[in-house]
Scaffold this motif. Structure first.
Motif, PDB file in Angstrom:
ATOM      1  N   PRO A   9       0.957  -1.310   0.103  1.00 35.14           N
ATOM      2  CA  PRO A   9       0.122  -0.078   0.040  1.00 35.14           C
ATOM      3  C   PRO A   9       1.041   1.163  -0.003  1.00 35.14           C
ATOM      4  O   PRO A   9       0.610   2.291  -0.662  1.00 35.14           O
ATOM      5  N   SER A  10       1.800   1.133   0.691  1.00 39.35           N
ATOM      6  CA  SER A  10       2.812   2.487   0.574  1.00 39.35           C
ATOM      7  C   SER A  10       3.366   2.755  -0.662  1.00 39.35           C
ATOM      8  O   SER A  10       3.770   3.886  -0.902  1.00 39.35           O
ATOM      9  N   ALA A  11       3.760   1.640  -1.031  1.00 37.93           N
ATOM     10  CA  ALA A  11       4.372   2.054  -2.465  1.00 37.93           C
ATOM     11  C   ALA A  11       3.409   2.296  -3.531  1.00 37.93           C
ATOM     12  O   ALA A  11       3.793   2.900  -4.557  1.00 37.93           O
ATOM     13  N   ARG A  12       2.358   1.685  -3.412  1.00 38.05           N
ATOM     14  CA  ARG A  12       0.921   2.064  -4.346  1.00 38.05           C
ATOM     15  C   ARG A  12       0.680   3.649  -4.239  1.00 38.05           C
ATOM     16  O   ARG A  12       0.581   4.284  -5.210  1.00 38.05           O
ATOM     17  N   ALA A  13       0.589   4.107  -3.139  1.00 40.23           N
ATOM     18  CA  ALA A  13       0.529   5.591  -2.776  1.00 40.23           C
ATOM     19  C   ALA A  13       1.563   6.407  -3.293  1.00 40.23           C
ATOM     20  O   ALA A  13       1.454   7.361  -4.095  1.00 40.23           O
ATOM     21  N   ALA A  14       2.778   5.792  -3.464  1.00 42.03           N
ATOM     22  CA  ALA A  14       3.887   6.587  -3.970  1.00 42.03           C
ATOM     23  C   ALA A  14       3.987   6.906  -5.516  1.00 42.03           C
ATOM     24  O   ALA A  14       4.256   7.613  -6.173  1.00 42.03           O
ATOM     25  N   ALA A  15       3.310   5.492  -5.894  1.00 43.79           N
ATOM     26  CA  ALA A  15       3.412   5.419  -7.340  1.00 43.79           C
ATOM     27  C   ALA A  15       2.162   6.015  -8.024  1.00 43.79           C
ATOM     28  O   ALA A  15       2.140   6.777  -9.037  1.00 43.79           O
ATOM     29  N   ASN A  16       1.070   6.304  -7.430  1.00 38.86           N
ATOM     30  CA  ASN A  16      -0.383   6.955  -7.724  1.00 38.86           C
ATOM     31  C   ASN A  16      -0.605   8.202  -6.724  1.00 38.86           C
ATOM     32  O   ASN A  16      -1.325   7.752  -5.729  1.00 38.86           O
ATOM     33  N   PRO A  17       0.170   8.883  -6.683  1.00 40.53           N
ATOM     34  CA  PRO A  17      -0.142  10.144  -5.773  1.00 40.53           C
ATOM     35  C   PRO A  17      -1.661  10.674  -5.866  1.00 40.53           C
ATOM     36  O   PRO A  17      -2.293  10.731  -6.813  1.00 40.53           O
ATOM     37  N   SER A  18      -2.256  11.244  -4.672  1.00 41.25           N
ATOM     38  CA  SER A  18      -3.566  11.489  -4.699  1.00 41.25           C
ATOM     39  C   SER A  18      -3.579  13.026  -5.530  1.00 41.25           C
ATOM     40  O   SER A  18      -2.560  13.511  -5.479  1.00 41.25           O
ATOM     41  N   PRO A  19      -4.819  13.411  -6.078  1.00 42.73           N
ATOM     42  CA  PRO A  19      -5.113  14.562  -6.831  1.00 42.73           C
ATOM     43  C   PRO A  19      -4.488  15.889  -5.762  1.00 42.73           C
ATOM     44  O   PRO A  19      -4.937  15.928  -4.693  1.00 42.73           O
ATOM     45  N   SER A  20      -3.923  16.849  -6.371  1.00 51.04           N
ATOM     46  CA  SER A  20      -3.578  17.889  -5.595  1.00 51.04           C
ATOM     47  C   SER A  20      -4.164  19.180  -6.463  1.00 51.04           C
ATOM     48  O   SER A  20      -4.314  19.173  -7.538  1.00 51.04           O
ATOM     49  N   GLY A  21      -4.039  20.273  -5.547  1.00 53.85           N
ATOM     50  CA  GLY A  21      -4.567  21.608  -6.245  1.00 53.85           C
ATOM     51  C   GLY A  21      -5.881  21.537  -6.599  1.00 53.85           C
ATOM     52  O   GLY A  21      -6.764  21.064  -5.957  1.00 53.85           O
ATOM     53  N   ALA A  22      -6.356  22.074  -7.965  1.00 53.18           N
ATOM     54  CA  ALA A  22      -7.682  22.138  -8.630  1.00 53.18           C
ATOM     55  C   ALA A  22      -8.336  20.918  -8.646  1.00 53.18           C
ATOM     56  O   ALA A  22      -9.389  20.782  -8.419  1.00 53.18           O
ATOM     57  N   ALA A  23      -7.605  19.769  -9.141  1.00 55.33           N
ATOM     58  CA  ALA A  23      -8.206  18.421  -8.987  1.00 55.33           C
ATOM     59  C   ALA A  23      -8.658  18.055  -7.882  1.00 55.33           C
ATOM     60  O   ALA A  23      -9.871  17.425  -7.933  1.00 55.33           O
ATOM     61  N   ALA A  24      -7.947  18.092  -6.723  1.00 54.35           N
ATOM     62  CA  ALA A  24      -8.287  17.845  -5.469  1.00 54.35           C
ATOM     63  C   ALA A  24      -9.347  18.624  -5.034  1.00 54.35           C
ATOM     64  O   ALA A  24     -10.536  18.065  -4.393  1.00 54.35           O
ATOM     65  N   ARG A  25      -9.666  20.003  -5.265  1.00 53.01           N
ATOM     66  CA  ARG A  25     -10.634  20.908  -4.707  1.00 53.01           C
ATOM     67  C   ARG A  25     -12.080  20.386  -5.595  1.00 53.01           C
ATOM     68  O   ARG A  25     -13.244  20.117  -5.204  1.00 53.01           O
ATOM     69  N   ARG A  26     -11.910  19.932  -7.006  1.00 57.67           N
ATOM     70  CA  ARG A  26     -13.167  19.170  -7.788  1.00 57.67           C
ATOM     71  C   ARG A  26     -13.422  18.101  -7.134  1.00 57.67           C
ATOM     72  O   ARG A  26     -14.703  17.895  -7.007  1.00 57.67           O
ATOM     73  N   VAL A  27     -12.613  17.281  -6.657  1.00 58.44           N
ATOM     74  CA  VAL A  27     -13.003  16.006  -5.977  1.00 58.44           C
ATOM     75  C   VAL A  27     -13.723  16.092  -4.872  1.00 58.44           C
ATOM     76  O   VAL A  27     -14.762  15.541  -4.504  1.00 58.44           O
ATOM     77  N   VAL A  28     -13.203  17.153  -4.000  1.00 53.04           N
ATOM     78  CA  VAL A  28     -14.008  17.287  -2.709  1.00 53.04           C
ATOM     79  C   VAL A  28     -15.275  18.167  -2.653  1.00 53.04           C
ATOM     80  O   VAL A  28     -16.273  17.496  -2.232  1.00 53.04           O
ATOM     81  N   HIS A  29     -15.209  18.982  -3.507  1.00 55.81           N
ATOM     82  CA  HIS A  29     -16.399  19.839  -3.691  1.00 55.81           C
ATOM     83  C   HIS A  29     -17.389  19.429  -4.510  1.00 55.81           C
ATOM     84  O   HIS A  29     -18.808  19.477  -4.342  1.00 55.81           O
ATOM     85  N   GLY A  30     -17.104  18.708  -5.592  1.00 59.83           N
ATOM     86  CA  GLY A  30     -18.037  17.879  -6.433  1.00 59.83           C
ATOM     87  C   GLY A  30     -18.719  18.907  -7.213  1.00 59.83           C
ATOM     88  O   GLY A  30     -18.487  19.562  -8.183  1.00 59.83           O
ATOM     89  N   GLY A  31     -20.325  18.804  -6.944  1.00 66.65           N
ATOM     90  CA  GLY A  31     -21.135  19.599  -7.765  1.00 66.65           C
ATOM     91  C   GLY A  31     -21.167  20.990  -7.496  1.00 66.65           C
ATOM     92  O   GLY A  31     -21.492  21.728  -8.424  1.00 66.65           O
ATOM     93  N   SER A  32     -20.700  21.474  -6.398  1.00 70.10           N
ATOM     94  CA  SER A  32     -20.738  22.824  -5.778  1.00 70.10           C
ATOM     95  C   SER A  32     -19.649  23.654  -6.769  1.00 70.10           C
ATOM     96  O   SER A  32     -19.793  24.809  -7.145  1.00 70.10           O
ATOM     97  N   ALA A  33     -18.633  22.873  -6.857  1.00 70.06           N
ATOM     98  CA  ALA A  33     -17.528  23.586  -7.961  1.00 70.06           C
ATOM     99  C   ALA A  33     -17.970  23.642  -9.238  1.00 70.06           C
ATOM    100  O   ALA A  33     -17.833  24.760  -9.911  1.00 70.06           O
ATOM    101  N   CYS A  34     -18.692  22.803  -9.792  1.00 66.00           N
ATOM    102  CA  CYS A  34     -19.209  22.839 -11.132  1.00 66.00           C
ATOM    103  C   CYS A  34     -20.458  23.889 -11.141  1.00 66.00           C
ATOM    104  O   CYS A  34     -20.273  24.700 -12.232  1.00 66.00           O
ATOM    105  N   LEU A  35     -21.160  24.049 -10.220  1.00 63.72           N
ATOM    106  CA  LEU A  35     -22.226  25.089 -10.182  1.00 63.72           C
ATOM    107  C   LEU A  35     -21.605  26.356  -9.993  1.00 63.72           C
ATOM    108  O   LEU A  35     -21.837  27.362 -10.755  1.00 63.72           O
ATOM    109  N   ARG A  36     -20.328  26.636  -9.011  1.00 62.64           N
ATOM    110  CA  ARG A  36     -19.919  27.974  -9.162  1.00 62.64           C
ATOM    111  C   ARG A  36     -19.075  28.416 -10.448  1.00 62.64           C
ATOM    112  O   ARG A  36     -19.250  29.612 -10.881  1.00 62.64           O
ATOM    113  N   TYR A  37     -18.499  27.423 -11.081  1.00 61.43           N
ATOM    114  CA  TYR A  37     -17.929  27.733 -12.478  1.00 61.43           C
ATOM    115  C   TYR A  37     -19.046  28.231 -13.542  1.00 61.43           C
ATOM    116  O   TYR A  37     -18.835  29.070 -14.235  1.00 61.43           O
ATOM    117  N   TRP A  38     -20.158  27.365 -13.659  1.00 60.19           N
ATOM    118  CA  TRP A  38     -21.087  27.850 -14.498  1.00 60.19           C
ATOM    119  C   TRP A  38     -21.819  29.216 -14.121  1.00 60.19           C
ATOM    120  O   TRP A  38     -22.068  29.962 -14.954  1.00 60.19           O
TER     121      TRP A  38
END
Length: 118
Positions: A9-38
């Motif tokens: 599991p630790s090596a898998r996390a290093a190989a596939n890092p979690s999304p950061s920056g704008a991608a992470a915010r999109r994942v966390v906020h989901g629909g509200s970020a899309c609504l705010r964008y539109w």
């Protein structure tokens, strides 16, 4: 090469890092970020249309015949369309309509300076 099922599991996390920056915010906020964008896109499109409206009005008015320029209620689609005003301003002989000559002089000067910069 090993498959991801056999990696720790630790090596898998290093190989596939979690999304950061704008991608992470999109994942966390989901629909509200899309609504705010539109919403922001709609607000900016409305502001752009409001900002361009006077320029559209000038173009529409320049294509009207003279009696229809001050007609009430105003017409957004001129009929009949005429380019007589452009012809008068660019090629007219009156003192106030010498813009065509001034445009030609400016073009000659700017092309001459552009050529001398080579």
């Amino acid at each position: 090469m090993q498959s991801t099922d056999r990696i720790a599991p630790s090596a898998r996390a290093a190989a596939n890092p979690s999304p950061s920056g704008a991608a992470a915010r999109r994942v966390v906020h989901g629909g509200s970020a899309c609504l705010r964008y539109w919403v922001m896109t709609s607000v900016m499109a409305a502001a752009a249309a409001f900002w361009l409206l006077p320029m559209v009005w000038v173009l529409v008015t320049s294509l009207k015949i003279t009696p229809n320029i001050v007609r009430l209620p105003p017409e957004w689609i001129p009929w009949p369309i005429t380019i007589d005003h452009y012809r008068e301003v660019l090629f007219g002989g009156s003192r106030t309509a010498r813009i065509g000559r001034a445009f030609l002089n400016s073009t000659i000067i700017s092309v001459g300076r552009w050529r001398s910069s080579w």
